[in-house]
Write an enzyme that holds these catalytic residues in place. Structure first.
Site, PDB file in Angstrom:
ATOM      1  CB  CYS A  51      98.414  -7.229  56.457  1.00  0.00           C
ATOM      2  SG  CYS A  51      97.623  -7.341  54.862  1.00  0.00           S
ATOM      3  CD  GLN A  52     105.634  -5.418  59.591  1.00  0.00           C
ATOM      4  OE1 GLN A  52     105.989  -5.364  58.422  1.00  0.00           O
ATOM      5  NE2 GLN A  52     106.426  -5.060  60.566  1.00  0.00           N
TER       6      GLN A  52
END
Length: 137
Positions: A51-52
């Site tokens: 996930c960013q």
């Protein structure tokens, strides 16, 4: 209500919105209603890779169901967590495993999320399904 029914209800709700700006706002609003996530659960084991944004998912078995708690430091990702919680939280592991994420295509999320958010959503789903598969075994 089953996970399948929760997906159908969510798809129906999204049908009320004319455009994706309204849908994004609805997702963000859903995320604002997530329960508070305890700081003590923000551990490396609960952190989702891929996930960013920062995302943590914690689970525990409560009787016959899996209870998930999750949080993110990004508004839209928190909303995506809320979507997943609505479908998969407090359900038996076998039901989770037997419920494919049809809502992704039906809502058009894969087409309307940035590649990094889509990757993050899939990483969260992967964790939920992995937990459910392990618990169902």
């Amino acid at each position: 209500m089953s996970a399948q029914q929760a997906q159908a209800e969510l798809v129906e709700e999204f049908g009320f919105f004319d455009n994706w700006m309204d849908r994004y706002q609805y997702i963000i609003d859903m995320g604002k209603q997530l329960p508070t996530f305890p700081e003590t659960l923000k551990t490396p084991e609960n952190k989702i890779q891929g996930c960013q944004s920062n995302v943590w998912i914690h689970h525990e078995r409560q009787g016959d169901v899996l209870h998930f708690q999750a949080t993110s430091d990004a508004a839209i990702v928190s909303g995506l967590i809320a979507v997943l919680m609505r479908i998969y939280n407090d359900r038996p592991a076998t039901e989770i495993v037997a419920t494919p994420p049809a809502f992704l295509e039906e809502l058009g999320l894969d087409k309307h999320l940035s590649p990094t958010r889509s990757n993050g959503l899939h990483a969260m789903l992967k964790r939920i399904y992995a937990v459910a598969e392990q618990e169902a075994a």
